[in-house]
Design an enzyme around this catalytic site. Structure first.
Site, mmCIF file in Angstrom:
data_model
loop_
_atom_site.group_PDB
_atom_site.id
_atom_site.type_symbol
_atom_site.label_atom_id
_atom_site.label_comp_id
_atom_site.label_asym_id
_atom_site.label_seq_id
_atom_site.Cartn_x
_atom_site.Cartn_y
_atom_site.Cartn_z
ATOM 1 C CG ASN A 16 -4.826 27.861 -9.716
ATOM 2 O OD1 ASN A 16 -5.330 28.913 -9.328
ATOM 3 N ND2 ASN A 16 -5.553 26.820 -10.098
ATOM 4 C CD1 TRP A 17 -0.830 30.585 -4.858
ATOM 5 C CD2 TRP A 17 -1.058 32.768 -4.346
ATOM 6 N NE1 TRP A 17 0.414 31.069 -4.521
ATOM 7 C CE2 TRP A 17 0.311 32.400 -4.202
ATOM 8 C CE3 TRP A 17 -1.436 34.070 -4.072
ATOM 9 C CZ2 TRP A 17 1.284 33.322 -3.795
ATOM 10 C CZ3 TRP A 17 -0.455 34.986 -3.672
ATOM 11 C CH2 TRP A 17 0.882 34.609 -3.528
ATOM 12 C CE LYS A 18 -6.236 24.584 -7.008
ATOM 13 N NZ LYS A 18 -6.779 23.274 -7.229
ATOM 14 C CG HIS A 102 -8.288 25.119 -12.973
ATOM 15 N ND1 HIS A 102 -9.002 24.269 -12.166
ATOM 16 C CD2 HIS A 102 -6.986 24.978 -12.613
ATOM 17 C CE1 HIS A 102 -8.157 23.653 -11.338
ATOM 18 N NE2 HIS A 102 -6.932 24.076 -11.592
ATOM 19 C CD GLU A 104 -10.033 23.566 -8.671
ATOM 20 O OE1 GLU A 104 -9.815 24.782 -8.539
ATOM 21 O OE2 GLU A 104 -9.261 22.685 -8.226
ATOM 22 C CD GLU A 174 -3.930 21.940 -13.938
ATOM 23 O OE1 GLU A 174 -3.045 22.131 -13.109
ATOM 24 O OE2 GLU A 174 -5.050 22.460 -13.843
ATOM 25 N N GLY A 180 -5.273 18.264 -6.569
ATOM 26 C CA GLY A 180 -5.609 18.388 -5.146
ATOM 27 C C GLY A 180 -5.828 17.062 -4.450
ATOM 28 C CB SER A 220 -0.713 15.929 -6.701
ATOM 29 O OG SER A 220 -2.070 15.977 -6.301
ATOM 30 N N GLY A 241 -1.013 24.014 -7.651
ATOM 31 C CA GLY A 241 -2.022 24.508 -6.715
ATOM 32 C C GLY A 241 -1.492 24.449 -5.290
ATOM 33 N N GLY A 242 -1.832 23.386 -4.584
ATOM 34 C CA GLY A 242 -1.522 23.259 -3.157
ATOM 35 C C GLY A 242 -0.086 23.592 -2.796
HETATM 36 C C1 PEP Z 1 -4.271 23.221 -9.943
HETATM 37 O O1 PEP Z 1 -4.963 23.882 -9.210
HETATM 38 O O2 PEP Z 1 -4.190 23.528 -11.134
HETATM 39 C C2 PEP Z 1 -3.548 22.075 -9.392
HETATM 40 C C3 PEP Z 1 -2.814 21.351 -10.200
HETATM 41 O O3 PEP Z 1 -3.679 21.850 -8.047
HETATM 42 P P1 PEP Z 1 -2.752 20.855 -7.156
HETATM 43 O O4 PEP Z 1 -1.331 21.193 -7.457
HETATM 44 O O5 PEP Z 1 -3.141 21.178 -5.738
HETATM 45 O O6 PEP Z 1 -3.100 19.458 -7.546
#
Ligand code: PEP
Length: 266
Positions: A16-18, A102, A104, A174, A180, A220, A241-242
């Site tokens: 997930n590049w957001k 998601h 967010e 999640e 994040g 994470s 994500g990250g």
């Molecule tokens: C996400 O954006 O779904 C996520 C899990 O981010 P991260 O891996 O950065 O915690």
């Protein structure tokens, strides 16, 4: 490989590049990433770039085993919905997956279990695999409400799914406090919730279907913790994500089976 029920499900790693990566940045990522994972054929890999990068990324993924996904969609077929994107538009650009609900989007864009449900139904109608996100906040975990909150999100989000479509679903657990933040759920914390989700799926769709649905963990995930998470019976992949923004770290996650830790024996 162990013969537990998780071995029936093909692992799935979704990036997930957001709201990161311009088109040139996405292209630079792929130049490094695609050769690095070219030999991986036992894991489903999905990249979810920003909407503007879907078309160029789609072209570069053509002929590879890496699939394209979107980060959101609108539930309507078409119409006067400025700034939105439809299921038909996503399939026409080559998307196979779409992230729905998601945290967010729930937190910053007012998405609810009811709107998530509409989007899932629309995604399935367009033959897109929805990656349905659920998870509790820190306050909810501290108040011992995790299973109740996640249970509500799963039941309401998945209401009225046609039975022929249920096996296609992908759920992503999640925990909001882990996204994040660098703070990952422990394998035991994650497995507890994944099992609870699978029990709900069993209740709703029966044992066979519940054993076919993939449940990803997100929050994470890093190359250092993916193997121990994947060693859990009910964890079937990751939504990342990250750590998906760098080709080498997402590449290592995709290749979690080559990690040297003993728990990577799944
Ligand atoms: C996400 O954006 O779904 C996520 C899990 O981010 P991260 O891996 O950065 O915690």
């Amino acid at each position: 490989m162990s013969l537990n029920s998780s071995s029936q499900r093909r692992p799935l790693m979704a990036a997930n590049w957001k709201m990161y990566k311009t088109i040139p940045q996405a292209e630079a990522f792929l130049k490094e990433f695609l050769p690095a994972v070219a030999n991986v054929n036992d894991v489903d890999v999905v990249l979810c770039p920003a909407m503007v990068a879907l078309a160029p990324v789609s072209q570069l993924l053509s002929g590879t085993q890496v699939a394209l996904g979107a980060q959101n969609m609108n539930e309507n077929e078409e119409g006067a919905f400025t700034g939105e994107i439809s299921g038909a538009m996503l399939t026409s650009v080559g998307c196979k997956y779409v992230i729905i609900g998601h945290s967010e989007r729930r937190q910053f864009f007012g998405e609810t279990d009811a709107s998530v449900n509409k989007k899932i139904l629309a995604a399935l109608k367009h033959n897109l695999v929805p990656i349905v996100c659920v998870g509790e906040t820190l306050a909810e975990r501290d108040a011992n409400q995790t299973l109740q909150v996640v249970g509500r999100q799963v039941r309401a989000g998945l209401a009225n799914i046609p039975s022929a479509e249920t096996k296609k679903l992908v759920i992503a657990y999640e925990p909001v406090w882990a996204i994040g933040t660098g703070r990952t759920a422990t394998p035991a914390q994650a497995q507890e919730v994944h099992l609870a989700i699978r029990d709900i799926l069993k209740d709703q769709y029966g044992s066979l279907t519940s054993l076919a649905i993939r449940i990803l963990y997100g929050g994470s995930v890093k190359p250092e913790n993916i193997a121990e998470l994947m060693a859990c019976e009910d964890i079937d992949g990751g939504l990342i994500g990250g750590a998906s923004l760098k080709p080498d770290s997402f590449g290592s996650i995709v290749k979690f089976r080559s990690a040297s830790t003993p728990s990577a024996s799944r």
